[in-house]
Design a protein around this motif. Structure first.
Motif, PDB file in Angstrom:
ATOM      1  N   ARG B  79       0.719  17.123   0.931  1.00  0.00           N
ATOM      2  CA  ARG B  79       0.486  15.686   1.062  1.00  0.00           C
ATOM      3  C   ARG B  79       1.744  14.856   0.884  1.00  0.00           C
ATOM      4  NH1 ARG B  79      -5.225  13.924  -1.526  1.00  0.00           N
ATOM      5  NH2 ARG B  79      -6.410  15.582  -0.533  1.00  0.00           N
ATOM      6  N   LEU B  80       1.797  13.819   1.701  1.00  0.00           N
ATOM      7  CA  LEU B  80       2.770  12.777   1.460  1.00  0.00           C
ATOM      8  C   LEU B  80       2.013  11.713   0.679  1.00  0.00           C
ATOM      9  CD1 LEU B  80       4.298  14.197   3.820  1.00  0.00           C
ATOM     10  CD2 LEU B  80       5.072  11.914   4.513  1.00  0.00           C
ATOM     11  N   VAL B  81       2.543  11.320  -0.449  1.00  0.00           N
ATOM     12  CA  VAL B  81       1.910  10.268  -1.248  1.00  0.00           C
ATOM     13  C   VAL B  81       2.913   9.136  -1.389  1.00  0.00           C
ATOM     14  CG1 VAL B  81       0.882   9.648  -3.461  1.00  0.00           C
ATOM     15  CG2 VAL B  81       0.473  11.913  -2.478  1.00  0.00           C
ATOM     16  N   GLY B  82       2.473   7.951  -0.956  1.00  0.00           N
ATOM     17  CA  GLY B  82       3.320   6.790  -1.091  1.00  0.00           C
ATOM     18  C   GLY B  82       3.075   6.129  -2.432  1.00  0.00           C
ATOM     19  N   THR B  83       4.147   5.754  -3.095  1.00  0.00           N
ATOM     20  CA  THR B  83       3.989   5.083  -4.390  1.00  0.00           C
ATOM     21  C   THR B  83       5.208   4.212  -4.656  1.00  0.00           C
ATOM     22  OG1 THR B  83       3.419   5.437  -6.713  1.00  0.00           O
ATOM     23  CG2 THR B  83       5.026   6.960  -5.761  1.00  0.00           C
ATOM     24  N   THR B  84       5.192   3.560  -5.803  1.00  0.00           N
ATOM     25  CA  THR B  84       6.322   2.696  -6.170  1.00  0.00           C
ATOM     26  C   THR B  84       7.199   3.427  -7.183  1.00  0.00           C
ATOM     27  OG1 THR B  84       5.042   1.739  -7.957  1.00  0.00           O
ATOM     28  CG2 THR B  84       4.939   0.617  -5.833  1.00  0.00           C
ATOM     29  N   PRO B  85       8.425   2.964  -7.373  1.00  0.00           N
ATOM     30  CA  PRO B  85       9.331   3.660  -8.320  1.00  0.00           C
ATOM     31  C   PRO B  85       8.785   3.683  -9.739  1.00  0.00           C
ATOM     32  CG  PRO B  85      10.563   2.160  -6.909  1.00  0.00           C
ATOM     33  CD  PRO B  85       9.116   1.884  -6.647  1.00  0.00           C
ATOM     34  N   ASP B  86       7.820   2.807 -10.047  1.00  0.00           N
ATOM     35  CA  ASP B  86       7.268   2.782 -11.408  1.00  0.00           C
ATOM     36  C   ASP B  86       6.726   4.141 -11.844  1.00  0.00           C
ATOM     37  OD1 ASP B  86       7.874   0.208 -11.876  1.00  0.00           O
ATOM     38  OD2 ASP B  86       5.851  -0.594 -11.530  1.00  0.00           O
ATOM     39  N   LEU B  87       6.172   4.880 -10.900  1.00  0.00           N
ATOM     40  CA  LEU B  87       5.587   6.185 -11.262  1.00  0.00           C
ATOM     41  C   LEU B  87       6.639   7.085 -11.906  1.00  0.00           C
ATOM     42  CD1 LEU B  87       3.119   8.122 -11.115  1.00  0.00           C
ATOM     43  CD2 LEU B  87       4.059   8.967  -8.977  1.00  0.00           C
TER      44      LEU B  87
END
Lengths: 229, 371
Positions: B79-87
């Motif tokens: 999977r490609l999971v998009g997220t923000t740098p906060d993770l």
């Protein structure tokens, strides 16, 4: 004080026959054997000789009578104590040798020791060397000739330095030459180990080697039916 | 033993894995599906929620950290999971542990088509910093559905032994604006990982009330461990069946020992009689048979343990490959102690009947034909 190693009085043993009746097999009023003496008992097949030896060995318990061995009455001992007595004081040579097939010659002798004086590998080797099996220590019984198997049985019987060796038709499965050699070996080995020997046989050649020969058929007052034996 | 350890390890690990978050906010649907999708990167997303929903929960005073996730693409099945740098910068996948990139790599720039690859994926697909790839549409790999966008690998995660190792992480906008995606997805996210503020004990209940009881548009899966615990409760019957089967196997094995030794008693009657004639006591014979029986059981246990090690390595490997969750099959478990002891005792118990038969062997009749 009686100097007998073995003193038997009024020994009786019966079995229940297949028809349900109790049948007397052994009825020996008296028998004695001095220490280190070698005695043969003659008797035809079916005369109750083996039962007599089994009673002395404590394998069977008599109905009545006493069997004094080294001062202890085997007939009065518990089964467990009879087992101990057999392990320590009696060596038994069977007609069919009764070697454990899954064990080597050396292991058979050592196993005999394990129930008595304790394992002594060196002495077991010496015994096997004495009976001419120095090159067969690690052979299994099936890899030996009948005569050689008999020798292992002799070594095993002497493993716990018994005061009495019982031999039940020890040459019954051997040819004439082997029988003569084996008998001489048993007698010499018993003498060297200061053990008395009580041998039963119906073979006249065997009996002819002994200075003391008794007639078991006359000694045993029981009439033994063959169907039981 | 395998049944117990896999069960306990799985339950402990799956209910313990929460990626450092207390809850997941997602579209209305199954909490379990939501957690599996957002935390374990399994299952399809139950749907999207609006960007505003993310902003709302992010602003909630009881929420310490909210991280949006967007899914919908894969690369060769991963999977490609998009997220923000906060993770990566604020999130802790377990207390005190942040995600790290391996030496030579760096975090992706949220404004560029850059990817940080989980350790497991990197090894499986042999991806390294500097490599480029084209994502595929959907969560299941289909070579016909390749996107035109090119992503460059800028970092590889250090192993975290969590489901994150099986993911290719890209900027949130990457998923939202991938070619071919519904334009509405550009303002939506698949789920929001929520970390509640420490000390606000009622925060979870309040949010549960707000989203699950009063609202009917979104689902608030909280607490994550309990949601996974429900899964194990649901499959508890299967676990009980396996347990029963394992008891039956032990009983059948004990029965086999009993039958084989008991049947061999007739053949060994003479052997036992010889031992008795040599001076062995009845109790010695009895104990020998019991010991033999227990030894067979002990050998079975030893063989079973070797089989267990092999099986557990395979099972742990499969679970890791499928979920990213790492079991510790060799960690001490009381079953490793009581199971062998119980089985050896059972083996000894199975030997009692044959031992009694041996105990009663009649020496004279078994040994010598009467003459």
């Amino acid at each position: 004080m009686d100097s007998s190693l073995l003193l038997i009085k009024g020994l009786k043993r019966s079995f229940v026959a297949p028809d349900g009746h109790r049948q007397m097999i052994v009825d020996v009023p008296q028998f004695s054997l001095a220490p280190q003496v070698q005695q043969a008992l003659s008797g035809e097949s079916g005369s109750g000789k083996t039962t007599f030896l089994n009673l002395i060995a404590g394998i069977l318990k008599p109905d009545s009578g006493s069997i004094q061995l080294d001062g202890a009455d085997i007939a009065m001992l518990s089964e467990s104590k009879r087992d101990r007595m057999r392990a320590f004081k009696i060596g038994y040579i069977f007609q069919t040798f009764n070697l454990l097939q899954g064990y080597t010659c050396l292991e058979n002798v050592i196993l005999g020791m394990s129930f008595g004086e304790g394992e002594d590998r060196q002495f077991a080797r010496q015994l096997l060397e004495r009976v001419g099996l120095a090159q067969r220590l690690n052979h299994y019984p099936r890899q030996l000739s009948t005569g050689q198997q008999q020798r292992v049985a002799v070594a095993r019987a002497l493993a716990n330095k018994p005061s009495l060796v019982l031999a039940d038709e020890p040459t019954g499965n051997l040819d004439h030459k082997n029988a003569r050699e084996s008998l001489a070996l048993i007698r010499e080995a018993c003498r060297e180990n200061k053990a008395a020997l009580l041998l039963v046989s119906h073979d006249r050649d065997v009996l002819g080697n002994f200075e003391r020969v008794g007639n078991f058929h006359e000694m045993n007052l029981a009439i033994v039916p063959e169907v039981i034996l | 033993m395998s049944v117990w350890v896999v069960k306990q390890q799985s339950q402990k690990t799956f209910t313990g894995v929460n990626a450092g978050f207390d809850a997941v906010l997602g579209a209305r649907g199954s909490k379990l599906q939501l957690v599996l999708n957002a935390i374990f990167h399994l299952e399809a997303s139950p749907g999207n929620l609006a960007w505003q929903d993310f902003l709302d929960i992010q602003k909630n005073p009881n929420v310490e950290l909210a991280v949006p996730l967007a899914v919908g693409d894969n690369y060769h099945g991963y999977r490609l999971v998009g997220t923000t740098p906060d993770l990566f910068t604020r999130g802790e996948y377990s207390p005190g542990k942040h995600f790290e990139v391996q030496p030579g790599g760096e975090w992706n720039d949220p404004e560029r088509r850059e990817a940080v690859v989980g350790d497991f994926v990197a090894r499986k697909l042999k991806l390294k910093v500097g490599d480029t790839f084209h994502p595929f549409h959907g969560l299941i790999y289909d070579e016909r559905n390749q996107h035109s966008e090119t992503y460059v690998v800028v970092g590889v995660l250090k192993p975290s032994n969590t489901p994150a190792d099986r993911v290719i992480w890209i900027p949130l906008a990457g998923i939202q604006r991938m070619s071919g995606h519904d334009p509405r997805a550009a303002t939506e996210v698949s789920a929001v990982l929520v970390k509640l503020r420490a000390g606000s004990a009622m925060a979870g209940f309040q949010l549960d009330m707000l989203y699950n009881k009063q609202g009917n548009r979104l689902t608030f899966a909280w607490p994550v461990g309990d949601v996974m615990g429900e899964l194990f409760n649901k499959i508890g019957w299967f676990d009980r069946v396996l347990t029963l089967v394992s008891y039956l196997v032990a009983l059948v094995a004990a029965g086999s020992i009993l039958a084989s030794i008991y049947n061999s008693m007739n053949e060994r009657r003479r052997e036992l009689a010889i031992l008795r004639a040599l001076g062995a006591r009845r109790m010695t014979i009895f104990s020998t048979i019991l010991l033999e029986s227990a030894t067979i059981a002990a050998l079975g246990v030893a063989g079973g343990f070797v089989f267990y090690l092999g099986l557990m390595m395979v099972v742990a490997g499969i679970i890791r490959e499928q979920t990213g969750v790492v079991l510790e099959p060799f960690a001490f478990n009381p079953v490793m102690l009581w199971s062998p002891v119980m089985f050896i005792a059972l083996g000894a118990l199975a030997g009692i009947l044959p031992a009694f038969k041996a105990y009663r062997t009649d020496v004279a009749s078994s040994l010598i034909p009467q003459s």
